[in-house]
Each structure stands twice: as C-alpha cells, then as structure tokens.
Design a protein around this motif. Sequence first.
Motif: not given
Length: 409
Positions: A132-145
């Motif tokens: 989960y921790g790694v996925i949070f970091a990987l998904a973070l750049p997508l948060y404005r989409l």
Amino acid sequence: MTHDVAEATPAEATSAARAGPSRTSSTGRLIGLDLARGLAVLGMYTAHLGPDPSGGGPLGWVTEVTRGRFPALFALLAGFTLIILTGRPQPRTGRAGRQAMGRVLIRSAVLIALGYALASLDTPIDVILAAYGVIFALALPLYRLRASTLAVIAAAGALVMPPVVFLLQTAVEGGSWADTVIAGDPLARVTGSDGILELFITGEYPVLTWLPFVIAGMAVARLDLTRPGIRAKLAVLGGALLVLGYGGSWLALHLVPGALATVSATTDGGSASSAWWSDAVGDPTTSNPDWMLVAAPHSQTTWSILGSTGFALVILAVCLIATDRSARLRWFATPVTAVGSLALTAYVGHIVAIKALGIDDLPTSAALAVLICFASVAMLLALAWTRVFRRGPLEYMVHAATTPARLLN
C-alpha cells in the motif's frame, strides 16, 4: 486511513456540512465510506481467522468470498483516501498541493515501515501495508487527473500489468538473475525478504497488479457522489465488472481447449473447475499461460482484477446508498462504521493479537469462535474509542508523522 474534514479543503468541509447527517457524521466523515472500510477490515479478519472454506456449507462459502476480495476493497478505498488527502472535490495546488503531496509521501513511508515490522512477526498473514505504501507513492502523481482519465488508466493497468507480472514471474522462475538482484538489494537485507522483487513481482500483493485498485478508487473519489443517480450507476458498473471478470474467466476456462486440465495439473490445489472465482485451485507450481484465464483471488490476472474491482464498487455503492437512506441502518451499522474509522489500528491490532495470543494455526473447531471474539472485541473497542477520540491510535501516529509537511513552501 482517516478522511476528516480537517484534512480537506474548505470547499469540501462546507459541502460535507451542507450534506447533513444522512451523509456525514458531525466531524464530516462519509459514513458510507467508513462502513465499507469497516466491512473490508472485518472481511480480512474472516479470511485470516475464519473456518477453512474446504469445510463447505454456507459458512465455507462466506469465508471463501472474503479471500482476496476484501483486500481489494481496502485498496480501492485507499485510493479514495489519497484523493481526500490531496483535495476533494478539487485537487489542491500551489503550496497546499505540495504540502498534501508531502503528507502522502510521509504516510507512504510509515506504511512501508509498519508493513515490514508486522511481517517480521512471522505470522501466516501476508501483510499488505508495505505494498500500500509503495502504491500510494506511485499513484500520487495522478491525483490531479479527472475521474474519466483515472478510470481509463485503471482499466489499462488491469489489462497490461497482469501479463507483465506473469512474464516477469516466469523470468524469475527460469533464471538465476533474481538471486543476484536480491543479494544486492538493500531492502532485502534490511527486511529479510526478497525486497523490491517481492514487493513488485513475486509477493502476494505485487504492486504492479494492485495499483489498478487504488487508481480505480481515486476515480470514484473524483466523482460527485451527491449527484442524483451516481451511486446507483456505480453499483451497476460494479455489477457489470463482476459479471465480466468472473463470467469471462468461466467462459475462457471452458472454451479454451485443455485450459481446465492444464491449470489443474500445474497448481498445488484441487480441481480448476472453481478457479473462475475461488482460490481452492492453489498456486501455480510452474509457468503456465493458461493461468491467465483464471479469476481466483490473488491470481494477479486481468479477470481477477476486474471481478474484485466490481465486488469493491458494489460494496461501496451499497454502503453509500444504505447509509444515505436509512437512519436505522446507520445506527445498527455503528460498530462496523467505528472499526472503519480507525481501520489501520484495527488491521494492525489483529495481526499483533494473533502473534501475542499464539493462534497462528487454529483447529477448524475453534476458528469460528475465535473469529467472533476478534470481531466483537474490535467493534467494542472501536466504539469506545470513537466516543472520546477523533482518530485511532495509529491514525494519530500517522497524522503526527506527516506534520513536517507543513514546512514545505
């Protein structure tokens, strides 16, 4: 794991306050979201402590359903939380956006550390927190989409990532290079695991195939859930994905010549006849392309991701609709909702308790009683705690750990 108004934008806080008690509690929490999260936690209790599905009967069927699907629900809700942390309904920008990103990255680091600490207890539970921790970091750049863009990315991930992971797993199985990678991996040395290789490819929760669940949750969070009919549409979409995932697997296994026999022959479980929805078939012992046709939980296939995402969307939509329309149900569901409001504490607590009480391997006769005790204690403690405190103990810890993000300019 919290989603308080205090961590939301002013616009979100105002919207939550106007939504009224049918949709939010006095602290601005979406009750339906907490109910879904509580069900996810208790579902994982059932998978870890409940009777073995091989016992059959209604109880065996219930415990079988919980395996793999409630962690998927938990992952989808984690994506929802990521959007709340970074701004909902509108993403935060400027200094506020940088601070939100900092909080998410700190949270990711805490979850990774906590996940490996729990794994070091050596219980039979495959801990999901590090992934989960790694996925949070990987998904973070997508948060404005936008929601539609996030949905397309999640769908593409569900299609592309499973064959990629399968090919990588096949390469790991067929070569000695993996040992070289593990030997030179600092994470592997520190944690006593297979490190990055296990985290992304060979583990029970490979980051690459669990990322679509979180991105799907981000897409849901970008929707206006107060708009008439949107929750019903969410339920319909979930139902369609359920049918597509599990029905598609069933058809593929029966239409592809020799698929059932090949899957059965190259796994360590039973017949592949139920591999379109059950993990009774076991795990592959050798590389087998026909494995990509199954939808068993934790199979890391496209069919499995589609079916589990559909399951998660249906549960979330039903929780949102039910808590919105029925005050009586909200009252009856309060113990489960309380567990959902401090989900991280409840999840970590049950693993620590399993280790402390020495109940790693329960006899079948005791499993149901232990499960009921764990669930009852969790709900009672959660109810008592939430009557006094705003966050759970570990939720307070994570919140405190993210405070340095306020220094970002």
